[in-house]
Design an enzyme around this catalytic site. Structure first.
Site, mmCIF file in Angstrom:
data_model
loop_
_atom_site.group_PDB
_atom_site.id
_atom_site.type_symbol
_atom_site.label_atom_id
_atom_site.label_comp_id
_atom_site.label_asym_id
_atom_site.label_seq_id
_atom_site.Cartn_x
_atom_site.Cartn_y
_atom_site.Cartn_z
ATOM 1 N N LYS A 1 44.394 -22.906 27.765
ATOM 2 C CA LYS A 1 45.399 -22.516 26.774
ATOM 3 C C LYS A 1 46.752 -22.432 27.476
ATOM 4 C CE LYS A 1 44.746 -17.522 27.408
ATOM 5 N NZ LYS A 1 44.418 -16.232 26.742
ATOM 6 N N HIS B 1 0.812 -1.219 0.000
ATOM 7 C CA HIS B 1 0.000 0.000 0.000
ATOM 8 C C HIS B 1 0.844 1.267 0.000
ATOM 9 C CE1 HIS B 1 -4.038 -1.913 1.443
ATOM 10 N NE2 HIS B 1 -3.660 -2.298 0.242
#
Length: 474
Positions: free
Chosen positions: A388, A148
């Protein structure tokens, strides 16, 4: 239909890549925009008409247009004043934008859908004019059909009866595109009242052509309740009318779910999002120090874990952590090729981290963005090991801690395997004090707690992990 059935079918359509959303004014109102009555109320007042007693709002817009000598200026100004202002998308828009929805259709003039998509990092291909239908925006994630028009061009908005009467002729490509999508896509209608004559026309065309073989679609309605000061007679009238509308929509194979409050729509969408994301697990893992089990046992464990996750229908998102990523990938791929759906992309999203970046700050920034994207869209995150080696010293992997924090912000539920130690154990310690943990079902809590105790052999964790997956599925 029962809401849980619709949730399941909407999630199924999402997974198959064929869910479309049709948004009406009701989806935009919580953001602060008016509905059609609010838009036309002052114009109706000028005409001496009570907007609350009117049902044909298109006619009111036409009457006003007629009264101004067929001049649209005041109508256009109303759109600019009420809908041309910028507001933020709602929670509902944000949830929708985070899901893999390829097509949005709307009769709204506002830009909330495309804003939400942009905020979600997606590219929206917006089409509010027929000249845009045949073009394709590069790298688009979603198409937004504004059938629209758009508030940026109010003079071209579909608003009055004249516009509707000329719609099929002047905006025919929208009719064709929507008709095709209604045949091929499953639609979820949100905030839409089904009073729009264009949609009624298109739905009727599809129904007549398919002759009882239409695709099933779904709509969420707020159940009509008695308003303050409303007479029993008026309430009965509008309640009966809603029931008739729901029954009539079955002609188009549109099944309606009733909710008590508009906020229940958010709960519905959150449920859809959670269920869609639940089989997607982010796997956070890294190991440089394999003690006390040894590298061979750790690798064997990760290989078997990869196979178990795939075998239980989990889609793995993974960055291939140091030391163990290849073993996980091997087990997962072996199981993928043994499955009935041997397409890797259906089971695995793998994104190894780029490591050759000399600038520490730039590398950290890139990895954070990388992690957020990889975690996005997952329902759960499983944390394993997490150490790590730096300067010959074994440390907790801070990258896994960051991934845990991203999960909390993203609504992804962490599942740490504390028995593997290091970051996973630290994450479990932190998790116990958070609302995320307290809100978990007791069965899942118990399954996770069972994975925190030290084990002599990692093999002993595989069965409890499988039981955790099944507990989540239930």
């Amino acid at each position: 239909m029962k809401i849980e059935h619709v949730v399941l079918r909407v999630v199924q359509a999402l997974r198959q890549g064929n869910l479309s959303v049709f948004a009406g004014a009701g989806l935009s109102m919580p953001a602060g925009y008016v509905d059609w009555k609010g838009l036309l109320q002052p114009l109706a007042s000028e005409l001496g008409v009570d907007i609350d007693r009117e049902t044909d709002l298109v006619a009111i817009a036409q009457f006003y247009y007629n009264s101004k000598g067929q001049n649209r200026t005041r109508l256009s100004q109303r759109i600019i004043d009420e809908i041309g202002v910028s507001v933020f998308p709602t929670k509902n828009h944000e949830i929708l934008a985070g899901l893999p929805i390829g097509k949005y259709w709307t009769t709204n003039y506002d830009a909330l859908i495309e804003k939400a998509l942009e905020r979600a990092g997606k590219v929206a291909d917006v089409k509010h004019d027929i000249g845009q239908i045949a073009t394709t925006k590069a790298n688009r994630d979603s198409v937004v059909y504004k059938m629209h028009g758009d508030a940026s061009l109010p003079q071209k908005a579909v608003l009055i009866k004249d516009d509707y009467e000329r719609y099929a002729e002047e905006r025919g490509p929208f009719v064709t595109a929507l008709s095709g999508d209604l045949v091929e896509q499953t639609f979820l209608f949100l905030g839409f009242s089904f009073s729009d004559p264009n949609i009624d026309y298109i739905l009727s065309r599809v129904r007549l052509r398919l002759q009882g073989n239409q695709r099933e679609h779904y709509a969420i309605f707020r159940e009509r309740s008695k308003g303050d000061g409303e007479s029993e007679e008026d309430f009965s009238h509008f309640k009966a009318r809603q029931d008739l509308v729901i029954a009539d929509l079955k002609r188009f194979n549109i099944q309606v779910v009733l909710v008590k409050e508009y906020s229940d729509i958010t709960l519905f969408l959150e449920r859809v999002e959670a269920l869609f994301r639940s089989p997607r697990w982010f796997l956070s893992a890294g190991c440089s120090n394999f003690e006390p089990w040894g590298e061979s046992e750790v690798s064997n464990f990760m290989r078997k874990l990869g196979a178990i996750l795939i075998d239980n229908g989990i889609h793995i998102h993974c960055g291939l952590g140091l030391g163990i990523g290849n073993a996980l990938l091997t087990g997962a791929l072996e199981q993928v090729y043994r499955s009935s759906e041997p397409r890797v992309e259906k089971h695995l999203t793998l994104r190894p981290f780029p490591r050759f970046i000399d600038d520490d700050v730039k590398r950290a920034e890139l990895w954070t963005a990388y992690r957020k994207q990889l975690i996005s869209g997952c329902g759960y995150a499983i944390f394993i090991f997490g150490n790590k080696i730096q300067d010959q010293t074994t440390l907790v992997a801070n990258g896994m801690i960051e991934e845990f924090e991203i999960c909390l912000k993203s609504g992804v539920i962490p599942l740490p395997i504390g028995a593997t130690g290091w970051a996973s154990r630290e994450i479990m310690r932190r998790l116990r004090g958070l609302p995320t943990w307290k809100l978990m079902p007791s069965t899942i809590q118990a399954a996770v707690e069972g994975l925190q105790h030290e084990v002599e052999s990692l093999e002993l964790l595989l069965h409890p992990i499988t039981e955790l997956i099944k507990s989540i599925e239930r």
